[in-house]
Write a protein that holds these residues in place. Structure first.
Motif, mmCIF file in Angstrom:
data_model
loop_
_atom_site.group_PDB
_atom_site.id
_atom_site.type_symbol
_atom_site.label_atom_id
_atom_site.label_comp_id
_atom_site.label_asym_id
_atom_site.label_seq_id
_atom_site.Cartn_x
_atom_site.Cartn_y
_atom_site.Cartn_z
ATOM 1 N N LEU A 71 -5.604 2.206 1.176
ATOM 2 C CA LEU A 71 -4.389 2.496 1.808
ATOM 3 C C LEU A 71 -5.332 3.766 3.299
ATOM 4 N N ASN A 79 0.637 -1.535 -0.098
ATOM 5 C CA ASN A 79 0.013 -0.298 -0.161
ATOM 6 C C ASN A 79 0.754 1.529 -0.259
ATOM 7 N N GLY A 80 2.259 0.956 -1.135
ATOM 8 C CA GLY A 80 2.686 2.666 -1.175
ATOM 9 C C GLY A 80 3.836 2.992 -0.678
ATOM 10 N N ALA A 96 4.206 5.762 2.057
ATOM 11 C CA ALA A 96 2.262 7.047 1.733
ATOM 12 C C ALA A 96 1.678 6.090 3.119
ATOM 13 N N THR A 101 -4.298 9.185 -0.716
ATOM 14 C CA THR A 101 -5.575 9.608 -0.264
ATOM 15 C C THR A 101 -6.572 8.586 -1.030
ATOM 16 N N GLU A 102 -5.847 6.988 -0.975
ATOM 17 C CA GLU A 102 -6.287 6.306 -1.146
ATOM 18 C C GLU A 102 -7.092 6.191 -0.341
ATOM 19 N N SER A 136 0.776 11.130 -3.483
ATOM 20 C CA SER A 136 -0.010 10.933 -4.108
ATOM 21 C C SER A 136 -0.766 9.535 -3.468
ATOM 22 N N GLN A 137 -0.035 8.401 -2.837
ATOM 23 C CA GLN A 137 -0.936 7.682 -2.839
ATOM 24 C C GLN A 137 -2.360 7.798 -1.742
ATOM 25 N N ASP A 158 5.000 8.563 -1.571
ATOM 26 C CA ASP A 158 4.232 9.208 -2.623
ATOM 27 C C ASP A 158 2.758 9.322 -2.301
#
Length: 447
Positions: free
Chosen positions: A216, A40-41, A44, A212-213, A209-210, A207
């Motif tokens: 995650l 999961n990133g 992040a 807000t997934e 950008s991830q 990262d």
């Protein structure tokens, strides 16, 4: 009726912190957290994990320890008292559910811990040239489960029956430093191998950008919550063994920091190790996700260690011994919970209570082994995605809404004198239940 004999207790602040951290630190920290991060990133996931640990998991841990500390008795009696006359049956029932949860946890955890012990011994057997024995020890089988699961049950019982100070506190003070030294030594070794740098980069360079997934965030919230062993009452039992009102906030923060630190540095071992294996030609990732976790721990890493020669086999022994120690510190706390209930509410001596509970766990474990495919995953799912979050939600409701007399977090006179308690009480009463419901809904129904 509670026992009138003097209760055993932790004799030092450090002893309590090490024992409680040992209860929290288990396979979820050393194996579960790094593999969740890798899926999961990387960095992040680490950032979100740290945020939700202190937003949700730490307050939940405080609520559980607080109930036990104020009651100074086992979780069944503690919840019965906290719920008062009107809701005492609900409190008693919740305490019994916690005991059932602890036995459920022990039934599968001792099996998994037995696997770790078997793999550690397999490395030694291979070093001694006992190839057939090494093969048997490293290959999953019903017979191996039957042999090694009872060994772990007996190990836990042998420590618990010695008491809180003489057993749990003393052995936690030995096992936790050993776990830390072994973990740091393995990190130093792995980081020197080819390919480790790529894993380190993934782990330590977020990262953003991830972040807000949704997947995650949900994974990080679930991992942060479950890694602190909240929701079955073991921490409540431990909280009852320290003097009433003894700076619980500082103790809970210390436990959380130690638990989080171990999870963080475990990531420095596992994620680089996976990239070292990948550098050596093994398939570790498929479509950007880790392949089956069981295959990683019992196939990929042992193959990696074997390829390193004699030194690698020693590393393999240390790695699986580390996981076995982490498992043992967790099984000790879960065994103590039902033992404390039998000792205090059923007037049973500690030795007898310990071996009765251990016998029940043995029977439950053998049932899981006999019907492994049908029951093993189901028991884990029920405990971690349903029982634990619901029990923790109940603790928040007890502390914030049901428990009136003697509850400093909702006592108006106390809150006027101590504004910090007022803020904490509000947070536990309103914010935490909402956050926990989010975790429960997502983990239980969307994963």
């Amino acid at each position: 009726m509670a026992s009138t004999t003097t209760r055993d207790s932790f004799h030092s602040r450090l002893g309590f912190i090490l024992a409680a951290a040992g209860a929290a630190i288990g396979l979820g920290n050393i194996w579960g957290f790094p593999t969740q991060a890798a899926n999961n990133g990387g960095g992040a996931f680490l950032v979100v994990y740290l945020i939700v640990t202190f937003l949700l998991a730490l307050p939940a841990l405080y609520a559980e320890i607080y109930i036990g500390n104020q009651a100074q008795t086992n979780p069944v009696s503690a919840l019965t008292k906290a719920c008062g006359e009107r809701f005492k049956k609900i409190g008693h029932g919740a305490g019994i559910i916690g005991i059932i949860g602890a036995i459920m946890m022990l039934s599968f955890y001792t099996i998994v811990a037995g696997w770790m012990l078997a793999h550690a011994l397999a490395s030694i057997a291979q070093l001694l040239g006992l190839a057939d024995i090494a093969q048997w020890l490293s290959t999953s089988s019903t017979l191996r489960n039957i042999v090694f699961t009872p060994i772990f049950i007996v190990l836990s019982a042998a420590i618990v029956h010695q008491g809180v100070h003489g057993g749990i506190e003393r052995w936690s003070a030995r096992l936790m430093p050993l776990l830390l030294v072994m973990l740091l030594g393995l990190i130093v070794y792995i980081l020197q191998q080819d390919g480790a740098q790529a894993g380190l980069t993934l782990y330590l360079q977020p990262d953003f950008s991830q972040i807000t997934e949704p997947t995650l965030i949900v994974s990080a919230m679930g991992q942060a919550f479950f890694s602190l062993a909240i929701g079955v009452g073991a921490m409540m039992a431990y909280g009852s063994y320290i003097p009433k009102d003894k700076n619980l906030g500082g103790l809970v923060i210390s436990i959380t920091l130690l638990d989080t630190f171990i999870a963080f540095i475990a990531g420095l071992l596992i994620i680089p190790a996976l990239f070292v294996a990948q550098h050596g030609g093994q398939e570790v990732f498929a479509d950007g996700k880790l392949i089956d976790k069981a295959q990683l721990i019992f196939n990929i890493l042992p193959t990696l260690f074997s390829s390193m020669g004699t030194g690698g086999l020693l590393v393999s022994f240390a790695f699986f011994a580390l996981l076995a120690i982490a498992a043992l510190t967790s099984t000790i706390s879960s065994t103590e919970l039902p033992v404390a209930y039998l000792v205090e509410d059923k007037q049973m001596n500690r030795k007898r209570a310990t071996w009765i509970i251990s016998t029940i766990v043995f029977v439950a474990s053998m049932l899981l082994i006999a019907f492994f495919d049908q029951l093993f995953g189901l028991v884990i799912q029920i405990l971690t995605t349903i029982l634990q979050p619901l029990m923790s939600l109940f603790y928040f409701i007890v502390v914030g809404w049901i428990w009136q007399r003697g509850n400093k977090l909702t006592n108006l006179a106390t809150l006027k004198a101590q504004p910090k308690l007022k803020l904490l009480g509000f947070y536990l009463r309103f914010i935490c239940p909402v956050l926990l419901l989010i975790v429960f809904v997502h983990v239980a129904f969307q994963q």
